[in-house]
Design an enzyme around this catalytic site. Structure first.
Site, mmCIF file in Angstrom:
data_model
loop_
_atom_site.group_PDB
_atom_site.id
_atom_site.type_symbol
_atom_site.label_atom_id
_atom_site.label_comp_id
_atom_site.label_asym_id
_atom_site.label_seq_id
_atom_site.Cartn_x
_atom_site.Cartn_y
_atom_site.Cartn_z
ATOM 1 N N SER A 47 0.946 -0.874 0.010
ATOM 2 C CA SER A 47 0.258 0.317 -0.337
ATOM 3 C C SER A 47 0.790 1.373 -0.188
ATOM 4 O O SER A 47 1.590 1.585 -1.032
ATOM 5 C CB SER A 47 -0.836 -0.284 1.133
ATOM 6 N N ASP A 166 -5.772 -3.731 -3.257
ATOM 7 C CA ASP A 166 -4.190 -3.248 -1.986
ATOM 8 C C ASP A 166 -3.232 -4.169 -1.058
ATOM 9 O O ASP A 166 -4.255 -5.536 -0.479
ATOM 10 C CB ASP A 166 -5.946 -2.673 -0.715
#
Length: 486
Positions: A47, A166
């Site tokens: 991320s 993600d």
């Protein structure tokens, strides 16, 4: 002591807008322990940590990267719903910042060393991508690693023909279990480089391999991960990351400077004599006194380039429009007009995103059809499994009912007919009641998807009266033995 002769890795945790903490840590490692970065086998990130890991591996300017995070947070805070406002496109903003910050040959430096954590949509498994064929592919990998479903959009991006979201959803801290991995996290816990909160709480949360101590400060950090705080708070987090990195280097004996916790003075030009050096030092102090913002105590430990970039990013513009928009009456009027302006802004943003989506419409529509078919197939399998569990017991009950309430279909004589009838027939007062009871049982069997076929002989229901003896009255009716009188 950290073993310098062995191989090691560096892993940055995902943290949303708190990624500016990673910028401070990376700047500390690059300045005070460059061998730790240059000789690392792999540098992983998930991320927001993937953005810092990419900048650290490719040699991008960390000051510009930190300034980009603050600029994005300021852009999000301008809107009524912050990052959730329809006009705020986080994916587009991240892509533009990476295109501007990364060098042209960044994929060559990243191949084999950079590991980006991704979550595959098809099965939810974690995938680490470490080979990139171009700069665009490296940027796309970062976009996939930072794509939070619903928060960033509904259709996940693709990388090499596969849909990813993600990486923090499946593994927020890659290879954390290895002893030779230096873990970095902006949440206080058991990571190697993390804030040291003065809390006596021993409770700990482990969210996708990330250790988070249960205290109020971590709860505040979690709340600011997706909804950015003020630029001054982000600047303080960058300073905290720089300090925590220094603490880690000092604890493991990896510092090149004898006392790096002290502010490093800027390198002054060589003077011919000591008097000129004293004059230059006094002039510097006077300039610092006249311009206190240049020597801000909050960022005195940061490198000069990072310090200047963050200071410039935190400065609010002083133009006429900004001054008017910050006035209280204008802010109140803007808040009152939100129910009217929000639908208009949403329609405009939807139109712009639709136009940008047109090139990818066929591929995305095909993917949505596949996902819909997969979901329907899964629901059908679940329904069949549940029916398969209940149907055998229902069938066994019906079979037992048929076996217990079926009449024999072989021809019987009148003498043995009464013995072949079930008890519920022989206990009735009349033959009509017995036939009504039998029809009711047949209706129940038909409702259970079974039909009972009973074949009565032609003379089974025809009641025969045997010859009466001469001594009895001929007017008195006679009944078959074993049956009650009608």
């Amino acid at each position: 002591m950290f073993p310098r002769e062995t191989k090691w890795n560096i892993s940055f945790a995902g943290c949303g807008f708190l990624g500016v903490y990673h910028i401070g840590v990376a700047s500390c490692l690059r300045e005070h322990a460059p061998f730790l970065v240059a000789n690392a086998t792999h540098i992983y990130g998930a991320s927001a940590g993937a953005l810092t890991a990419t900048a650290l591996v490719t040699g991008a300017c960390l000051g510009e990267a930190g300034a980009n995070i603050i600029e994005v947070s300021k852009e999000a805070r301008k809107r009524f719903l912050s990052p959730l406002h329809p006009s705020f496109n986080l994916v587009k903003t991240i892509r533009g910042c990476l295109l501007k910050t990364l060098p042209a040959d960044c994929h060559e430096h990243a191949n084999g060393r950079l590991g980006i954590s991704l979550t595959r949509v098809s099965d939810g498994e974690n995938v680490i991508i470490s080979h990139f064929s171009s700069k665009d592919e490296l940027i796309q990998a970062n976009v996939c690693s930072t794509f939070i479903p619903v928060y960033c959009g509904l259709i996940p991006p693709t990388l090499q023909g596969v849909r990813y979201v993600d990486g923090g959803i499946s593994d927020n801290l890659s290879l954390y279990e290895l002893k030779n991995t230096i873990t970095v996290s902006p949440f206080s816990g058991e990571s190697d480089i993390c804030p040291q909160d003065s809390s006596t709480n021993i409770h700990e949360l482990r969210v996708t391999n990330t250790s988070i101590q249960f205290n109020l400060r971590n709860l505040y950090r979690l709340s600011k991960a997706l909804f950015p705080p003020e630029p001054m708070v982000l600047r303080e987090m960058c300073k905290q990351g720089y300090r925590d990195g220094l603490r880690f280097l000092r604890r493991n004996g990896l510092l090149n400077q004898p006392n790096p916790l002290l502010a490093l003075p800027p390198s002054a030009p060589k003077e011919e004599n000591a008097e000129e050096a004293v004059v230059v030092r006094e002039r510097t102090r006077e300039q610092d006194h006249l311009q206190p913002h240049a020597g801000d105590r909050i960022l005195e430990h940061l490198p000069a380039r990072l310090n200047e970039a963050l200071l410039e990013a935190c400065v609010e513009p002083k133009d006429l429009m900004t001054t008017l928009s910050n006035m209280l009456p204008v802010r109140l009027a803007t808040a009152m007009m939100v129910p009217y302006t929000l639908p208009l802004e949403s329609a405009v943003s939807f139109t712009i995103r639709l136009l940008e989506w047109l090139p990818d419409v066929p591929e995305d529509i095909r993917w949505m059809k596949e996902q819909t078919g997969t979901i329907c197939q899964y629901l059908m399998m679940r329904a069949k499994r549940k029916l398969g569990d209940h149907l055998p017991s229902r069938l066994s009950e019906q079979v037992e009912l048929r076996r217990a309430q079926s009449l024999p279909s072989v021809p019987l004589s009148c003498a043995t007919y009464s013995e072949a009838l079930p008890n519920w027939v022989r206990n009735n007062l009349s033959l009509g009641d017995a036939l009504a009871k039998w029809e009711e049982c047949q209706r129940q069997l038909l409702l259970g998807l079974f039909c009972t076929n009973v074949a009565f002989p032609p003379d089974a229901l025809r009641m025969r009266v045997p010859a009466s003896p001469a001594s009895e009255d001929p007017a008195t009716p006679q009944h078959p033995p074993g049956l009650p009188p009608c």
